[in-house]
Scaffold this motif. Structure first.
Motif: not given
Ligand SMILES: Cc1cc2nc3c(=O)[nH]c(=O)nc-3n(C[C@H](O)[C@H](O)[C@H](O)COP(=O)(O)OP(=O)(O)OC[C@H]3O[C@@H](n4cnc5c(N)ncnc54)[C@H](O)[C@@H]3O)c2cc1C
Length: 458
Positions: A19-25, A55-56, A184-191
């Motif tokens: 698992c690496v640093e990244g903008a999203y799972t 999450l994308l 529930s997804l903890e981090k809103d990803s819609t943006r």
């Protein structure tokens, strides 16, 4: 009982990267095209929360998907539009992109901490996962959600028939009948800003795609999880109780869920749990339905998973190949070309009605599929030609075509998963089906006039 636990047997690491640093799972959705009872999606949400990332969810739409045409694409896009809305309500970002699937997923994987995918069993689906697991710079997990019993748990080899897998699958299924709750997804990803196709305009999307448009969409089946759930609700309240009775042509007691299962718009597990929990229905009726949904459907998945030649006559057991070979030059009383068959130009009104229904409804009852397929063997000059004609027409017109079930059932016409019967012309020892056999199962005259009335003017 609802649980967010995903059995370990459903999960497999596809590479040994970290698992690496990244903008999203990233969840690459391909087979399980739904937001409900999707183990891969729930696993991806759990991983995103663990990674403290957004999450994308990404879907790869390719114009040259094997044997797909306008009918299939529209149904699928209707389902994906449902997915977009449902994921948005859960604050999960969703993107559908058009291109070569491995390329577009690998592209998105460059910015991902981890990649999760679901599991389809056909050759190209397996190949895509291999390429992506190789190319992704991060850990790739596969989560199996479109079977009740994971395929390797059901059996570690290609099975001969339903009778050789039934006990094992029924026994192991008990451990997998656990409803799946949502996390529930903890981090809103819609943006998350990722460009993709606009699913609010399916007509425009279809216009952009260069797909075979010779086969038109059908009126009776609209795609999407909400449509699947409505069909299931009707089936549970009206038809499940008579599932083990002889069929009525005008109102067959079937679920009509095969197109939704094919596109992963409904989970087989969710269906099975609702069937089991249905009150006031006999165990015999429930068991008869689960024999199809669990044993027969997962036998077909066992077949395409373990048999490399699943779309060729090479898959036949030797007794069937030998007996068909021996009878190949037997005289046929009727002989039709693939075009005459496709145009429903045979001497047999029942067969023609089935062909017409298949073309216009994209669906047929199982008894009619059997009759339709067996007659193709009887009326074409070689086994190879019969096989190719049946498989091509099956996959072209059925909304549930191009499925593990398509390959297993078309091969079943030629003896797969069956036993030897009394020897007869053309078929040898392969099971035969006569017009009288069909008459014993359905009211043929009513069926033919119903189809003529419904589709004559088309
Ligand atoms: C020649 C031939 C071709 C076929 N082609 C296909 C195909 O392309 N795609 C496809 O999904 N099915 C195919 N079948 C299997 C079966 O006819 C369909 O799955 C079924 O008619 C779908 O309707 P339903 O969902 O209303 O079934 P229901 O009777 O409500 O059954 C529920 C589910 O159980 C499974 N199921 C039912 N019958 C079978 C079966 N015989 N084998 C495996 N699974 C089964 C399906 O997933 C189905 O959706 C074929 C059968 C034959 C004989």
């Amino acid at each position: 009982m609802a649980s967010s636990i995903i059995q370990d047997d459903r999960i497999k690491r596809l590479n040994d990267k970290d698992c690496v640093e990244g903008a999203y799972t990233l969840y690459w959705m391909q087979q399980a095209q739904r937001s409900e009872c999707n183990h891969a999606l729930e696993f991806a949400v759990q991983r995103a929360n663990e990674n403290k990332s957004g999450l994308l969810v990404a879907f790869g739409l390719t114009e040259d998907y094997p044997d797909a045409n306008h009918r299939h694409y529209r149904f699928m896009l209707e389902g994906l539009a449902n997915v977009a809305n449902a994921l948005n309500r859960r604050s999960i970002a969703f993107v559908v992109r058009n291109g070569k699937v491995p390329d577009l997923v690998s592209d998105l994987a460059r910015d991902a901490c981890e990649l999760i995918c679901d599991r389809g069993y056909l050759r190209h689906q397996v190949e895509w996962r291999e390429i992506i697991a190789n190319e992704a710079p991060c850990a790739v997990w596969q989560v199996e959600s479109d079977v009740i019993v994971p395929v390797e748990i059901a059996s570690d080899k290609r099975e001969y028939a339903a009778r050789t897998i039934r006990t094992q699958i029924n026994e192991t299924a008990k451990g997998f009948f656990t409803d799946l709750s949502t996390t529930s997804l903890e981090k809103d990803s819609t943006r998350l800003s990722v460009n993709g196709l606009d699913l609010t305009k399916i007509d425009d999307v279809l216009l952009q795609l260069s797909v075979d448009d010779s086969v038109r969409p059908v009126d009776d089946f609209k795609g999407g999880t909400s449509q699947a759930k409505a069909k299931l609700k009707t089936f549970l309240s009206r038809s499940l109780g008579s599932y083990d009775d002889p069929i009525s042509v005008l109102d067959p007691a079937v679920s009509f869920l095969s197109p939704y299962l094919h596109f992963g718009q409904i989970s087989p597990l969710a269906i099975a749990i609702e069937v089991q929990q249905k009150m006031g229905v006999s165990t015999d009726a429930k068991d008869a339905f689960l024999e199809e949904l669990l044993v027969r459907r997962e036998l077909a998945i066992n077949f395409v998973h373990y048999e490399k030649e699943y779309d060729s006559l090479k898959c036949l057991p030797s007794w069937a190949a030998d007996t068909l070979d021996k009878h190949e030059s037997d005289k046929r009383n009727h002989h039709y070309s693939a075009t005459e068959l496709e145009n429903a130009e045979t001497h047999d009104p029942a067969w023609n009605a089935a062909m017409i229904e298949m073309k216009h409804r994209g669906y047929l009852h199982n008894h009619l599929r059997m009759y339709w397929g067996k007659k193709i063997i009887q009326w074409t000059n070689t086994t190879a030609h019969a096989y190719r004609t049946a498989l091509d027409l099956n996959n072209k017109y059925f909304l549930d075509g191009r499925d593990a079930n398509s390959y297993a059932n078309v091969a079943w016409l030629f003896g797969l998963h069956d036993r030897a019967h009394q020897e007869r012309p053309i078929f040898g020892k392969v099971r035969y089906m006569s017009a009288d056999g069909l008459r014993r199962k359905i009211d043929v005259d009513t069926y033919v006039s119903q189809i003529e009335n419904e589709f004559e003017s088309l």
